[in-house]
Design a protein around this motif. Structure first.
Motif, PDB file in Angstrom:
ATOM      1  N   ARG A  86      -7.564 -43.771  19.474  1.00 26.52           N
ATOM      2  CA  ARG A  86      -6.579 -42.906  18.830  1.00 26.52           C
ATOM      3  C   ARG A  86      -6.750 -43.134  17.324  1.00 26.52           C
ATOM      4  N   TRP A  87      -7.304 -42.156  16.650  1.00 27.86           N
ATOM      5  CA  TRP A  87      -7.628 -42.311  15.238  1.00 27.86           C
ATOM      6  C   TRP A  87      -6.388 -42.145  14.374  1.00 27.86           C
ATOM      7  N   ALA A  88      -6.329 -42.919  13.299  1.00 32.44           N
ATOM      8  CA  ALA A  88      -5.230 -42.794  12.333  1.00 32.44           C
ATOM      9  C   ALA A  88      -5.368 -41.468  11.583  1.00 32.44           C
ATOM     10  N   GLY A  89      -4.226 -40.880  11.233  1.00 31.14           N
ATOM     11  CA  GLY A  89      -4.237 -39.623  10.493  1.00 31.14           C
ATOM     12  C   GLY A  89      -4.812 -39.774   9.104  1.00 31.14           C
ATOM     13  N   GLU A  90      -4.490 -40.897   8.456  1.00 29.12           N
ATOM     14  CA  GLU A  90      -5.027 -41.194   7.124  1.00 29.12           C
ATOM     15  C   GLU A  90      -5.912 -42.428   7.244  1.00 29.12           C
ATOM     16  N   ARG A  91      -7.159 -42.287   6.807  1.00 35.36           N
ATOM     17  CA  ARG A  91      -8.112 -43.377   6.971  1.00 35.36           C
ATOM     18  C   ARG A  91      -8.712 -43.749   5.617  1.00 35.36           C
ATOM     19  N   SER A 139     -11.085 -36.924   7.074  1.00 38.99           N
ATOM     20  CA  SER A 139     -10.511 -37.891   6.151  1.00 38.99           C
ATOM     21  C   SER A 139     -10.401 -37.301   4.759  1.00 38.99           C
ATOM     22  N   GLU A 140      -9.306 -37.630   4.074  1.00 33.36           N
ATOM     23  CA  GLU A 140      -9.128 -37.156   2.700  1.00 33.36           C
ATOM     24  C   GLU A 140      -9.770 -38.100   1.696  1.00 33.36           C
ATOM     25  N   ASP A 160      -8.270 -47.881  10.773  1.00 34.16           N
ATOM     26  CA  ASP A 160      -8.553 -46.449  10.912  1.00 34.16           C
ATOM     27  C   ASP A 160      -8.527 -46.033  12.380  1.00 34.16           C
ATOM     28  N   ALA A 182     -11.487 -37.300  15.548  1.00 34.95           N
ATOM     29  CA  ALA A 182     -10.647 -37.705  14.418  1.00 34.95           C
ATOM     30  C   ALA A 182     -10.480 -36.545  13.453  1.00 34.95           C
ATOM     31  N   SER A 183      -9.311 -36.461  12.835  1.00 38.02           N
ATOM     32  CA  SER A 183      -9.093 -35.440  11.816  1.00 38.02           C
ATOM     33  C   SER A 183      -9.924 -35.767  10.590  1.00 38.02           C
TER      34      SER A 183
END
Length: 307
Positions: free
Chosen positions: A116-121, A143-144, A127, A140-141
């Motif tokens: 389960r990937w973190a939203g902000e990495r 990364s910013e 992460d 994963a979404s």
């Protein structure tokens, strides 16, 4: 006790963390063909550097696990969860991480889990927020924080102590919360220890004759702190000094403020500056610092034998 530990990652761990930031898990192939995750810098068989990096799946199999019934501060969840060694598809070694399930009955060796990937990495093992039961990967979404490869990390270190006060220490702390300074007298020669000891360190005899001391004393030795460090509460330069309270025979360490650091000297008479009464607690930090009394300095001979 808390501080930030800063370290460089090197090319291997840096590549692993950079991959996590991008939502990928990177391993490295060893001389025997096995894929190691997390990647090792050197081959466990030949000790040669490893450079053949391999992407592996974010889905894998639980090889062993342990249930955490009472999570501690800083752990992934504030509710019960499992820690597991997870062998990811495409890897030959196991990765330690948290698995989010409701009860130990939901865990088993051999079960399939997915990341389960973190939203902000940002490029750390966090992460991956955790693993959860599942056979199919969930991408994963984006990364910013995509950008340069990760070359260094800052890890907060937090260490807590639970201390049980001895009988003499209990009396000392109870006095502090009342704004009093309590020492203890040794039986053989009447020397007064501050803070009180449970026993005379020279004879082992109990020291239970408590003595209330004034909050004035003498600077015996001191150090000017010029070097800044993380978590420092006072801007350098400032003085840490050993202060011999009037009536005591052992000096103790505290701050001396209220004047230029270069003006502090051995023999200087000082007095305690206390916190406001409503802030007093069971600790010597009820005294903010010591400052000069304005009285003449004590003669060196009067405190030399306490150095």
């Amino acid at each position: 006790m808390t501080f930030d530990y800063t370290r460089s990652t090197g090319p291997t761990i840096g590549r692993f963390l950079t991959g996590l930031r991008a939502g990928r898990i990177v391993g490295v192939r060893g001389s025997d063909g096995r894929v190691i995750v997390p990647p090792a810098e050197f081959d466990p068989i030949t000790a040669e550097p490893l450079t053949e990096f391999v992407d592996v799946a974010d889905v894998g199999t639980v090889r062993s696990w342990s249930w955490v019934a009472e999570p501690l501060p800083g752990q992934p969840f504030d509710r019960p969860f499992a820690y597991a060694l997870i062998e990811l598809d495409g890897a030959d070694t196991a990765l330690l991480h948290a698995v989010d399930v409701a009860a130990p009955e939901d865990m088993s060796t051999g079960m399939r889990v997915r990341a389960r990937w973190a939203g902000e990495r940002g490029g750390s093992i966090h992460d991956i927020a955790c693993f959860e039961p599942g056979e199919t990967s969930v991408a994963a979404s984006p990364s910013e924080q995509e950008g340069e490869p990760i070359t260094g990390i800052v890890t907060p270190i937090d260490l807590s102590f639970k201390h049980t006060a001895a009988p003499q220490e209990t009396e000392f702390l109870k006095a502090l919360v009342e704004g009093r300074l309590l020492g203890a007298r040794a039986g053989n020669d009447g020397k007064v220890y501050f803070p009180p000891r449970g026993a005379d360190p020279r004879t082992g005899a109990p020291t239970e004759d408590y003595v209330e001391l004034p909050d004035t004393g003498i600077v015996t030795t001191f150090c000017i702190v010029n070097v800044p460090f993380q978590g420092q509460r006072i801007k350098p330069p400032y003085v840490a000094a050993y202060i011999l309270l009037d009536g005591a025979d052992i000096p103790f360490l505290h701050l001396v403020l209220g004047l230029a650091a270069t003006d502090v000297r051995m023999g200087m008479r000082v007095k305690a500056v206390w916190k406001p009464r409503e802030e007093w607690d069971y600790g010597l930090d009820n005294i903010l610092h010591f400052e000069p009394t304005g009285e003449p300095d004590a003669a060196y001979e009067s405190f030399a034998h306490h150095l």
